[in-house]
Design a protein around this motif. Structure first.
Motif, PDB file in Angstrom:
ATOM      1  N   PRO A   7       0.726  -1.130   0.450  1.00 23.12           N
ATOM      2  CA  PRO A   7      -0.131   0.073   0.129  1.00 23.12           C
ATOM      3  C   PRO A   7       0.747   1.221  -0.132  1.00 23.12           C
ATOM      4  N   ILE A   8       2.349   1.068   0.036  1.00 22.01           N
ATOM      5  CA  ILE A   8       2.881   2.632   0.511  1.00 22.01           C
ATOM      6  C   ILE A   8       4.033   1.959  -0.944  1.00 22.01           C
ATOM      7  N   GLU A   9       3.979   2.998  -1.560  1.00 25.75           N
ATOM      8  CA  GLU A   9       4.692   3.455  -2.802  1.00 25.75           C
ATOM      9  C   GLU A   9       6.104   3.100  -2.688  1.00 25.75           C
ATOM     10  N   GLY A  10       7.273   1.840  -3.432  1.00 22.82           N
ATOM     11  CA  GLY A  10       8.402   1.951  -2.873  1.00 22.82           C
ATOM     12  C   GLY A  10       8.577   1.140  -2.436  1.00 22.82           C
ATOM     13  N   ALA A  11       7.712   0.538  -1.409  1.00 27.53           N
ATOM     14  CA  ALA A  11       8.132  -1.292  -0.560  1.00 27.53           C
ATOM     15  C   ALA A  11       7.316  -1.797  -1.287  1.00 27.53           C
ATOM     16  N   ALA A  12       7.862  -2.650  -0.917  1.00 32.75           N
ATOM     17  CA  ALA A  12       7.485  -4.610  -2.029  1.00 32.75           C
ATOM     18  C   ALA A  12       7.355  -5.479  -1.454  1.00 32.75           C
ATOM     19  N   VAL A  13       6.770  -6.814  -1.657  1.00 31.62           N
ATOM     20  CA  VAL A  13       7.066  -7.682  -0.886  1.00 31.62           C
ATOM     21  C   VAL A  13       8.221  -8.550  -1.945  1.00 31.62           C
ATOM     22  N   VAL A  14       8.441  -9.266  -1.604  1.00 35.66           N
ATOM     23  CA  VAL A  14       9.138  -9.896  -3.009  1.00 35.66           C
ATOM     24  C   VAL A  14       8.825 -11.751  -2.622  1.00 35.66           C
ATOM     25  N   GLU A  15       8.242 -12.570  -3.018  1.00 36.59           N
ATOM     26  CA  GLU A  15       8.212 -13.769  -3.504  1.00 36.59           C
ATOM     27  C   GLU A  15       9.233 -14.537  -4.209  1.00 36.59           C
ATOM     28  N   LEU A  16       9.046 -16.101  -3.856  1.00 43.42           N
ATOM     29  CA  LEU A  16       9.887 -16.993  -4.477  1.00 43.42           C
ATOM     30  C   LEU A  16       9.345 -17.628  -5.824  1.00 43.42           C
ATOM     31  N   GLU A  17       9.564 -17.465  -6.382  1.00 44.45           N
ATOM     32  CA  GLU A  17       9.432 -18.389  -8.138  1.00 44.45           C
ATOM     33  C   GLU A  17      10.272 -20.059  -7.693  1.00 44.45           C
ATOM     34  N   LEU A  18       9.754 -21.111  -6.913  1.00 46.56           N
ATOM     35  CA  LEU A  18      10.526 -22.319  -6.792  1.00 46.56           C
ATOM     36  C   LEU A  18      10.172 -23.140  -8.242  1.00 46.56           C
ATOM     37  N   ARG A  19      11.366 -23.749  -8.474  1.00 46.77           N
ATOM     38  CA  ARG A  19      11.876 -24.937  -9.125  1.00 46.77           C
ATOM     39  C   ARG A  19      12.051 -26.306  -8.845  1.00 46.77           C
ATOM     40  N   GLU A  20      11.058 -26.919  -8.810  1.00 47.68           N
ATOM     41  CA  GLU A  20      10.894 -28.236  -8.374  1.00 47.68           C
ATOM     42  C   GLU A  20      11.662 -29.611  -8.656  1.00 47.68           C
ATOM     43  N   ASP A  21      11.930 -30.438  -8.310  1.00 44.67           N
ATOM     44  CA  ASP A  21      12.162 -31.610  -8.890  1.00 44.67           C
ATOM     45  C   ASP A  21      12.115 -32.842  -7.363  1.00 44.67           C
ATOM     46  N   ASP A  22      12.465 -33.637  -7.792  1.00 46.22           N
ATOM     47  CA  ASP A  22      13.213 -34.455  -6.898  1.00 46.22           C
ATOM     48  C   ASP A  22      13.736 -34.001  -5.696  1.00 46.22           C
ATOM     49  N   ARG A  23      15.052 -33.643  -5.677  1.00 44.80           N
ATOM     50  CA  ARG A  23      16.010 -32.940  -4.933  1.00 44.80           C
ATOM     51  C   ARG A  23      15.207 -31.779  -3.677  1.00 44.80           C
ATOM     52  N   GLY A  24      14.259 -31.468  -4.988  1.00 46.87           N
ATOM     53  CA  GLY A  24      13.948 -30.002  -3.800  1.00 46.87           C
ATOM     54  C   GLY A  24      13.036 -29.068  -4.697  1.00 46.87           C
ATOM     55  N   PHE A  25      14.513 -28.215  -4.143  1.00 45.40           N
ATOM     56  CA  PHE A  25      13.770 -26.362  -5.756  1.00 45.40           C
ATOM     57  C   PHE A  25      14.883 -25.932  -5.089  1.00 45.40           C
ATOM     58  N   PHE A  26      15.019 -25.020  -6.520  1.00 49.26           N
ATOM     59  CA  PHE A  26      16.452 -23.973  -6.342  1.00 49.26           C
ATOM     60  C   PHE A  26      15.294 -22.700  -7.313  1.00 49.26           C
ATOM     61  N   ALA A  27      15.837 -21.551  -6.854  1.00 49.50           N
ATOM     62  CA  ALA A  27      14.773 -19.918  -6.839  1.00 49.50           C
ATOM     63  C   ALA A  27      15.829 -19.350  -6.524  1.00 49.50           C
ATOM     64  N   ARG A  28      15.914 -18.246  -7.682  1.00 53.20           N
ATOM     65  CA  ARG A  28      16.439 -16.281  -6.968  1.00 53.20           C
ATOM     66  C   ARG A  28      15.755 -15.951  -5.975  1.00 53.20           C
ATOM     67  N   THR A  29      16.750 -15.792  -5.371  1.00 53.04           N
ATOM     68  CA  THR A  29      16.228 -13.947  -4.298  1.00 53.04           C
ATOM     69  C   THR A  29      16.854 -12.974  -4.594  1.00 53.04           C
TER      70      THR A  29
END
Length: 200
Positions: A7-29
């Motif tokens: 709601p306040i311009e300039g502040a942001a929440v960053v969510e990860l996009e998970l790339r999952e497989d049998d090992r677990g996942f990879f995500a760029r932070t």
């Protein structure tokens, strides 16, 4: 990653996009190009880790003013926190308004804190760890703070405070000083920079 406006311009929440497989996942932070495309300051000069033994521990509310303002990217990597920021930007239409976001090891969210926002958090469980990416070095002469319990702010802390530093407990109330105390400084001597004295 997904960068979500608040709601306040300039502040942001960053969510990860998970790339999952049998090992677990990879995500760029962190992605400089994605941050720049979203209009966020991508610079990172320091990374800090905060370990907190007890639930209810409160750290904040901290910021630095120009010519040494900081942006931060805050992520909880163990446990859970409520992360709170307050807009102190000169001439901002949302000055003194706040955003509160729950960051946990499970939701893997991060909060981007723009320059001229006071930042603090409260731990929700014991043994919580928080990582900060910070755009500048700690400069004591440029440091400012807000009281976490200032009645003029009404910040939404969910737990009673169990641990807080003497420094954070002694910031003056807004009613005891002018809001211009958070405006840019005309001069800050560079020899006051000392990353070894970084506070959290």
């Amino acid at each position: 990653m997904n960068i979500l406006a608040t709601p306040i311009e300039g502040a942001a929440v960053v969510e990860l996009e998970l790339r999952e497989d049998d090992r677990g996942f990879f995500a760029r932070t962190y992605d400089r190009a994605a941050f720049e495309a979203a209009g966020l300051e991508p610079a990172v000069e320091q990374c800090n880790l905060s370990f907190n033994r007890k639930a209810g521990t409160l750290r904040g509310m901290h910021l630095q003013v120009a010519p040494h303002p900081e942006t931060k990217l805050v992520r909880c990597v163990r446990g859970a926190i409520v992360d709170v920021i307050v807009d102190l930007r000169p001439d901002s239409p949302t000055r003194l308004e706040h955003v509160a976001v729950e960051l946990t090891a499970e939701n893997r969210r991060a909060l981007f804190v723009p320059a001229y926002f006071a930042h603090g958090f409260q731990t929700l469980v014991d043994d919580t760890e928080v990582i900060y990416q910070v755009s500048g070095a700690y400069t004591p002469a440029a440091e400012r703070g807000l009281r976490h319990d200032d009645p003029d702010l009404g910040l939404p802390w969910p737990l009673n405070t169990t641990v807080i530093s003497d420094k954070d407990q002694s910031w003056p109330l807004l009613s005891e000083r002018p809001v211009s105390d958070f405006d840019p400084l005309p001069h800050v001597r560079s020899h006051t920079d000392d990353p070894r004295r970084r506070r959290a």
